[in-house]
Design a protein around this motif. Structure first.
Motif, PDB file in Angstrom:
ATOM      1  N   ALA A 129      12.549   8.823   1.749  1.00  0.00           N
ATOM      2  CA  ALA A 129      11.168   8.326   1.735  1.00  0.00           C
ATOM      3  C   ALA A 129      10.296   9.180   2.649  1.00  0.00           C
ATOM      4  O   ALA A 129       9.150   9.519   2.304  1.00  0.00           O
ATOM      5  CB  ALA A 129      11.138   6.867   2.186  1.00  0.00           C
ATOM      6  N   SER A 130      10.830   9.558   3.791  1.00  0.00           N
ATOM      7  CA  SER A 130      10.076  10.412   4.717  1.00  0.00           C
ATOM      8  C   SER A 130       9.848  11.797   4.135  1.00  0.00           C
ATOM      9  O   SER A 130       8.751  12.353   4.212  1.00  0.00           O
ATOM     10  CB  SER A 130      10.803  10.540   6.062  1.00  0.00           C
ATOM     11  OG  SER A 130      10.595   9.390   6.847  1.00  0.00           O
ATOM     12  N   GLU A 131      10.899  12.369   3.573  1.00  0.00           N
ATOM     13  CA  GLU A 131      10.767  13.706   2.971  1.00  0.00           C
ATOM     14  C   GLU A 131       9.671  13.700   1.899  1.00  0.00           C
ATOM     15  O   GLU A 131       8.818  14.591   1.859  1.00  0.00           O
ATOM     16  CB  GLU A 131      12.102  14.127   2.336  1.00  0.00           C
ATOM     17  CG  GLU A 131      13.207  14.441   3.315  1.00  0.00           C
ATOM     18  CD  GLU A 131      13.103  15.850   3.889  1.00  0.00           C
ATOM     19  OE1 GLU A 131      12.265  16.639   3.416  1.00  0.00           O
ATOM     20  OE2 GLU A 131      13.859  16.151   4.838  1.00  0.00           O
ATOM     21  N   LEU A 132       9.734  12.700   1.046  1.00  0.00           N
ATOM     22  CA  LEU A 132       8.768  12.634  -0.054  1.00  0.00           C
ATOM     23  C   LEU A 132       7.377  12.288   0.458  1.00  0.00           C
ATOM     24  O   LEU A 132       6.382  12.871   0.026  1.00  0.00           O
ATOM     25  CB  LEU A 132       9.238  11.599  -1.090  1.00  0.00           C
ATOM     26  CG  LEU A 132      10.442  12.056  -1.931  1.00  0.00           C
ATOM     27  CD1 LEU A 132      11.130  10.866  -2.596  1.00  0.00           C
ATOM     28  CD2 LEU A 132       9.993  13.073  -2.983  1.00  0.00           C
ATOM     29  N   ARG A 138       3.458   9.704  -3.521  1.00  0.00           N
ATOM     30  CA  ARG A 138       3.062   8.326  -3.250  1.00  0.00           C
ATOM     31  C   ARG A 138       3.631   7.304  -4.233  1.00  0.00           C
ATOM     32  O   ARG A 138       3.429   6.112  -4.073  1.00  0.00           O
ATOM     33  CB  ARG A 138       1.531   8.221  -3.230  1.00  0.00           C
ATOM     34  CG  ARG A 138       0.876   8.957  -2.053  1.00  0.00           C
ATOM     35  CD  ARG A 138       1.295   8.349  -0.714  1.00  0.00           C
ATOM     36  NE  ARG A 138       0.750   9.046   0.440  1.00  0.00           N
ATOM     37  CZ  ARG A 138       1.410   9.962   1.154  1.00  0.00           C
ATOM     38  NH1 ARG A 138       2.652  10.293   0.824  1.00  0.00           N
ATOM     39  NH2 ARG A 138       0.858  10.536   2.204  1.00  0.00           N
ATOM     40  N   TRP A 139       4.289   7.796  -5.264  1.00  0.00           N
ATOM     41  CA  TRP A 139       4.852   6.871  -6.265  1.00  0.00           C
ATOM     42  C   TRP A 139       6.339   7.166  -6.420  1.00  0.00           C
ATOM     43  O   TRP A 139       6.708   8.268  -6.841  1.00  0.00           O
ATOM     44  CB  TRP A 139       4.173   7.043  -7.625  1.00  0.00           C
ATOM     45  CG  TRP A 139       2.688   6.842  -7.604  1.00  0.00           C
ATOM     46  CD1 TRP A 139       1.730   7.812  -7.561  1.00  0.00           C
ATOM     47  CD2 TRP A 139       1.992   5.593  -7.634  1.00  0.00           C
ATOM     48  NE1 TRP A 139       0.478   7.245  -7.557  1.00  0.00           N
ATOM     49  CE2 TRP A 139       0.607   5.881  -7.608  1.00  0.00           C
ATOM     50  CE3 TRP A 139       2.396   4.256  -7.687  1.00  0.00           C
ATOM     51  CZ2 TRP A 139      -0.362   4.894  -7.625  1.00  0.00           C
ATOM     52  CZ3 TRP A 139       1.423   3.263  -7.706  1.00  0.00           C
ATOM     53  CH2 TRP A 139       0.064   3.581  -7.679  1.00  0.00           C
ATOM     54  N   ILE A 140       7.167   6.200  -6.077  1.00  0.00           N
ATOM     55  CA  ILE A 140       8.620   6.402  -6.162  1.00  0.00           C
ATOM     56  C   ILE A 140       9.278   5.179  -6.820  1.00  0.00           C
ATOM     57  O   ILE A 140       9.007   4.039  -6.428  1.00  0.00           O
ATOM     58  CB  ILE A 140       9.243   6.600  -4.753  1.00  0.00           C
ATOM     59  CG1 ILE A 140       8.554   7.745  -4.000  1.00  0.00           C
ATOM     60  CG2 ILE A 140      10.749   6.872  -4.870  1.00  0.00           C
ATOM     61  CD1 ILE A 140       9.002   7.884  -2.547  1.00  0.00           C
ATOM     62  N   MET A 141      10.115   5.440  -7.796  1.00  0.00           N
ATOM     63  CA  MET A 141      10.886   4.368  -8.427  1.00  0.00           C
ATOM     64  C   MET A 141      12.370   4.587  -8.116  1.00  0.00           C
ATOM     65  O   MET A 141      12.930   5.642  -8.440  1.00  0.00           O
ATOM     66  CB  MET A 141      10.692   4.373  -9.956  1.00  0.00           C
ATOM     67  CG  MET A 141       9.285   4.049 -10.400  1.00  0.00           C
ATOM     68  SD  MET A 141       8.834   2.332 -10.046  1.00  0.00           S
ATOM     69  CE  MET A 141       7.053   2.536  -9.758  1.00  0.00           C
ATOM     70  N   VAL A 142      12.966   3.599  -7.494  1.00  0.00           N
ATOM     71  CA  VAL A 142      14.408   3.633  -7.239  1.00  0.00           C
ATOM     72  C   VAL A 142      15.092   2.886  -8.386  1.00  0.00           C
ATOM     73  O   VAL A 142      14.741   1.736  -8.679  1.00  0.00           O
ATOM     74  CB  VAL A 142      14.743   2.968  -5.888  1.00  0.00           C
ATOM     75  CG1 VAL A 142      16.254   2.934  -5.660  1.00  0.00           C
ATOM     76  CG2 VAL A 142      14.036   3.697  -4.746  1.00  0.00           C
ATOM     77  N   PHE A 162       8.496   2.978   3.343  1.00  0.00           N
ATOM     78  CA  PHE A 162       7.635   3.987   2.702  1.00  0.00           C
ATOM     79  C   PHE A 162       6.203   3.461   2.579  1.00  0.00           C
ATOM     80  O   PHE A 162       5.238   4.168   2.892  1.00  0.00           O
ATOM     81  CB  PHE A 162       8.196   4.339   1.319  1.00  0.00           C
ATOM     82  CG  PHE A 162       7.406   5.398   0.596  1.00  0.00           C
ATOM     83  CD1 PHE A 162       7.491   6.730   0.982  1.00  0.00           C
ATOM     84  CD2 PHE A 162       6.581   5.068  -0.468  1.00  0.00           C
ATOM     85  CE1 PHE A 162       6.757   7.719   0.323  1.00  0.00           C
ATOM     86  CE2 PHE A 162       5.847   6.047  -1.135  1.00  0.00           C
ATOM     87  CZ  PHE A 162       5.941   7.374  -0.742  1.00  0.00           C
ATOM     88  N   HIS A 163       6.095   2.219   2.148  1.00  0.00           N
ATOM     89  CA  HIS A 163       4.757   1.639   1.981  1.00  0.00           C
ATOM     90  C   HIS A 163       4.023   1.560   3.317  1.00  0.00           C
ATOM     91  O   HIS A 163       2.866   1.956   3.440  1.00  0.00           O
ATOM     92  CB  HIS A 163       4.866   0.241   1.360  1.00  0.00           C
ATOM     93  CG  HIS A 163       3.558  -0.474   1.290  1.00  0.00           C
ATOM     94  ND1 HIS A 163       3.197  -1.454   2.188  1.00  0.00           N
ATOM     95  CD2 HIS A 163       2.494  -0.311   0.466  1.00  0.00           C
ATOM     96  CE1 HIS A 163       1.977  -1.880   1.899  1.00  0.00           C
ATOM     97  NE2 HIS A 163       1.523  -1.205   0.859  1.00  0.00           N
ATOM     98  N   ASP A 164       4.710   1.045   4.329  1.00  0.00           N
ATOM     99  CA  ASP A 164       4.040   0.851   5.621  1.00  0.00           C
ATOM    100  C   ASP A 164       3.732   2.179   6.316  1.00  0.00           C
ATOM    101  O   ASP A 164       2.793   2.270   7.100  1.00  0.00           O
ATOM    102  CB  ASP A 164       4.921  -0.020   6.543  1.00  0.00           C
ATOM    103  CG  ASP A 164       5.047  -1.443   6.009  1.00  0.00           C
ATOM    104  OD1 ASP A 164       4.313  -1.793   5.051  1.00  0.00           O
ATOM    105  OD2 ASP A 164       5.883  -2.206   6.531  1.00  0.00           O
ATOM    106  N   THR A 165       4.535   3.203   6.037  1.00  0.00           N
ATOM    107  CA  THR A 165       4.371   4.489   6.722  1.00  0.00           C
ATOM    108  C   THR A 165       3.415   5.420   5.983  1.00  0.00           C
ATOM    109  O   THR A 165       2.632   6.142   6.609  1.00  0.00           O
ATOM    110  CB  THR A 165       5.745   5.178   6.891  1.00  0.00           C
ATOM    111  OG1 THR A 165       6.662   4.241   7.455  1.00  0.00           O
ATOM    112  CG2 THR A 165       5.644   6.400   7.807  1.00  0.00           C
TER     113      THR A 165
END
Ligand SMILES: [Zn+2]
Length: 329
Positions: A129-132, A138-142, A162-165
């Motif tokens: 999440a940090s790398e991305l 800003r859009w990631i689907m796990v 990820f959202h909060d950061t």
């Protein structure tokens, strides 16, 4: 559109070389110039998970990974079909997951299960999440089709981080009750009363998963499933107890009832639910409005016991590894 989806399905190296033109691209194929050129506001990153996890004597250990990979392909196709101008950026599948269902029976060691601790899984997805996030995505689907409570929670937490950061969306689709309901609803509608009774509270490796694999990868289902003894309970407590038997084979339910036709119904239903919720998020819906499966599981005393045991195991393994590192320094 279809051609590009097909390209992805075939994993053709010729596809997706030009981010400007291609819509489904594999990050592993891109160079730095191509990655820089991706419009972050219109790129959805797919992180397909997978897990080596015992599924009993008739299903392959990578059953969850096979489902996750297939679902990722369909979701990437749906994203570019419904969001013109968007790119689906697909990561290589990462075969790491926590809490194999062998833990239902209180076992941490079982042939076919090669798990990482929930804290390791959480760290891995938080790191990604940090790398991305630091690269502007800003859009990631796990996409990780495995249902153990601390596994789901770890992925949810990475998404919240990820959202909060970074202010973006990182959604653990398989942690959302309305997505999982697509699976359960299809079973409820398609199975007869007699089949439901025989399959019982199947929890893991029952009629449903055998049916899904007969639909998706029949060549990997051992023919012995047709003679599989029924191992299940009529309540969740009875099924947990059944999994604790000394000779438990690693599944709960009645595999012999499985059919490819049921597998297709379950697949179509939950894949559609996953696509619907992914698109809702890409269209601006706050994923927090969707109920989380981990929240439900945490309220169940049987799952609380499982969570407690897994947490203790996580801590014990951490202590063992740290002790070794300290000695070797
Ligand atoms: Zn699983």
């Amino acid at each position: 559109m279809l051609r590009r989806a097909l390209c992805f399905a075939l994993l053709s190296l010729a596809c997706g070389r030009s981010p400007a033109g291609a819509q489904i691209v594999r990050v592993a194929d891109l160079n730095t110039t191509q990655i820089r050129a991706l419009d972050r506001t219109k790129t959805v990153v797919f992180l397909p998970g997978g897990m080596l996890e015992e599924h009993g004597p008739y299903l392959p250990a990578f059953t969850d990974g096979i489902l996750s990979e297939r679902l990722t392909g369909e979701l990437a196709g749906a994203a570019v079909a419904k969001k013109p101008g968007w790119t689906a950026l697909v990561f290589p599948q990462m075969p790491a997951g926590s809490s194999g269902s062998n833990e239902l029976g209180g076992r941490f060691v079982f042939p076919g299960t090669y798990a990482v601790r929930p804290s390791t899984l959480r760290a891995m997805y938080m790191d990604l999440a940090s790398e991305l996030g630091d690269q502007g995505f800003r859009w990631i689907m796990v996409v990780h089709v495995h249902g153990a409570p601390l596994h789901i929670r770890a992925l949810d937490q990475a998404g919240d981080f990820f959202h909060d950061t970074y202010g973006g969306r990182m959604v653990n689709l398989w942690g959302l009750v309305p997505v999982l309901s697509g699976w359960g609803n299809a079973m409820g509608a398609a199975m007869t009363a007699a089949e439901k009774k025989e399959d019982g509270v199947s929890l893991h490796g029952g009629m449903d998963e055998h049916s899904l694999m007969l639909h998706l990868k029949p060549e990997l289902v051992s023919a012995g499933y047709k003679q599989a003894p029924v191992v299940t309970g009529q309540t969740m407590a009875e099924s947990f107890t059944a999994a604790k038997a000394a000779d438990w084979q690693g599944y709960l339910g009645s595999p012999r009832l499985a059919t490819a036709a049921l597998g297709k119904k379950i697949w179509d239903s939950f894949a559609a639910a996953a696509a619907e919720h992914m698109l809702a998020v890409l269209n601006g819906a706050d994923p927090a409005q969707f109920q989380r499966y981990a929240d439900l599981l945490e309220k169940n005393p049987l799952y609380q016991e499982w969570i407690k045991a897994t947490t203790a195991h996580d801590e014990a393994l951490d202590a063992k590894e740290r002790a070794w590192l300290t000695r070797r320094r």
